[in-house]
Design a protein around this motif. Structure first.
Motif, short mmCIF file in Angstrom:
data_model
loop_
_atom_site.label_atom_id
_atom_site.label_comp_id
_atom_site.label_asym_id
_atom_site.label_seq_id
_atom_site.Cartn_x
_atom_site.Cartn_y
_atom_site.Cartn_z
N THR A 1 -39.59 -15.56 -17.56
CA THR A 1 -40.45 -16.74 -17.50
C THR A 1 -40.47 -17.45 -18.85
O THR A 1 -40.13 -16.88 -19.89
N ARG A 2 -40.90 -18.69 -18.80
CA ARG A 2 -40.94 -19.49 -20.01
C ARG A 2 -42.02 -19.01 -20.97
O ARG A 2 -41.92 -19.20 -22.19
N LYS A 3 -43.04 -18.39 -20.42
CA LYS A 3 -44.12 -17.87 -21.26
C LYS A 3 -43.61 -16.87 -22.27
O LYS A 3 -44.09 -16.84 -23.42
N TRP A 4 -42.63 -16.06 -21.90
CA TRP A 4 -42.09 -15.05 -22.80
C TRP A 4 -40.80 -15.47 -23.46
O TRP A 4 -40.49 -15.05 -24.57
N ARG A 5 -40.01 -16.31 -22.81
CA ARG A 5 -38.75 -16.72 -23.40
C ARG A 5 -38.95 -17.70 -24.56
O ARG A 5 -38.26 -17.63 -25.57
#
Length: 430
Positions: free
Chosen positions: A390-394
């Motif tokens: 997900t973008r939250k972690w990437r």
């Protein structure tokens, strides 16, 4: 005495006699109908309900289910009505123990990032190490707007910050042309610890800067004769000082898109700096931008352009800074832009807080897999997209949704209100 006599007779179900059946109106039927009824079962109670055409009444439900989340929509996005608004939420803090600014600073710093998932993280050990190192290298700063959004009274927070800065308990750091996002506070103890732990900084330079801060606790600008030029250059290389050019004309095209989003009006609309104008004497020509203000703004004034006003003279001043503030500003600005874009997927740019949190987290099972999600969670399996994908972690290294929401409220991008039906609602302002 027998058991049957005690129970009061037999418990068998007896068939009704033929005389009783012949007295019913339904028994007076033609032989053909009797034959057909004996061949097929009797109609149920549902046959008495009014008949409807197939598909009527289920069109909306089918549309919502078939739309799914593959198109970037959610179930809330198809609603035609706005959320009920029963007043804005004045304080976003859920901890009732928060009473002053220092406690709020510690609270904000401790809840900036979400914990790394222990299982099914979707990240390699190298990536997890990068995430942890990035978090550890973040500066111990907090924006003043974030503190104001967390507590009940922004005016009280501003007065308290000013008082604590005069006493030397806090250090106030400002990044020009960043608006509310660029106004930071850092505890004086954390700033001193960061200064002493910096490798490659001369001990004499460190002591001279600490001495200046003790003598001028509320100052954000370094005096011209406070330090030597060699000491200033060393502190600039270490990230504790920045050079700020005051006066002159600031081109709007030279400001990046992120800076235009959060800059103050004088930095993104006019070409005359209000910061410079505010320093001029009352009633002088400098209070309206100087003699060449119209020409600098793109107009063609009739005055002489050969005379250069003193307000347009560019000077350089050295401001206090914190190493790593640029990285902090970068991730915060990108996170705020992403949160506003997620809110823009709704029709009226408003959504329940729970829906917006789901969009931010991004790790959900598809609709056809929803019935298996509970069983997978019971077995300890992850139902949906892995967090590392997900973008939250990437991109944001696990930045917590509640932290970004509070930062956006403080920056004036969104507002949170009560709905009394689906929890708190979030509405976009800009």
């Amino acid at each position: 005495m027998s058991l049957r006599s005690i129970l009061g007779g037999s418990g068998r179900v007896k068939k009704k006699s033929s005389s009783t059946l012949s007295s019913r109106p339904s028994a007076k039927r033609s032989p053909s109908s009797a034959t057909s009824s004996s061949a097929s079962p009797s109609p149920s109670w549902a046959s008495t309900l009014p008949r409807r055409k197939p598909g009527v009444g289920t069109k909306t439900t089918t549309k919502k289910i078939s739309g799914g989340r593959d198109d970037g929509e959610d179930f809330f996005g198809d609603d035609d009505d706005k959320l009920d608004d029963f007043g804005l939420v004045t304080a976003l803090a859920t901890d009732l123990c928060l009473r002053d600014t220092p406690q709020a600073i510690q609270y904000i710093r401790a809840r900036m990032f979400a914990p790394v998932p222990e299982t099914a993280a979707g990240m390699t050990s190298t990536r997890i190490a990068e995430v942890l190192n990035y978090r550890r290298n973040q500066p111990p700063i907090v924006s003043i707007a974030h503190v104001q959004a967390l507590l009940a009274s922004p005016s009280a927070v501003e007065r308290e910050v000013a008082e604590l800065a005069r006493r030397g308990f806090l250090r106030r750091i400002s990044v020009p042309r960043r608006g509310a996002v660029g106004e930071f506070v850092v505890l004086a103890s954390d700033y001193e610890a960061l200064l002493r732990s910096t490798v490659g900084l001369n001990e004499a330079v460190r002591d001279n800067l600490l001495k200046f801060l003790d003598e001028n606790p509320g100052s954000q600008v370094l005096g011209g004769d406070a330090l030597k030029q060699s000491e200033v250059e060393e502190l600039m290389r270490a990230g504790f000082l920045t050079a700020h050019h005051t006066g002159g004309v600031v081109s709007h095209s030279a400001i990046s898109g992120t800076m235009r989003s959060y800059a103050r009006p004088e930095d993104k609309i006019t070409l005359t700096s209000l910061e410079t104008v505010s320093r001029q004497a009352a009633g002088s020509l400098g209070t309206v931008g100087g003699q060449g203000a119209l020409h600098n703004a793109g107009g063609s004034g009739g005055g002489s352009l050969s005379v250069i006003s003193s307000t347009n003279a560019s000077t350089t001043e050295y401001r206090l800074a914190v190493p790593g503030a640029g990285s902090f500003l970068k991730i915060v600005s990108a996170a705020l832009d992403h949160l506003v874009s997620l809110l823009g997927k709704s029709r009226f740019r408003e959504a329940p807080e729970s829906v917006l949190k789901e969009r931010w987290d991004g790790g959900f099972a598809k609709i056809e897999e929803a019935r298996y999600a509970a069983a997978k969670r019971a077995r300890g399996e992850f139902a949906g997209v892995l967090p590392g994908q997900t973008r939250k972690w990437r991109q944001f290294y696990g930045l917590a949704f509640e932290w970004v929401l509070q930062e956006a409220v403080g920056a004036g991008l969104i507002e949170v209100f009560e709905t009394r039906s689906v929890g708190r609602g979030v509405r976009g302002i800009r």
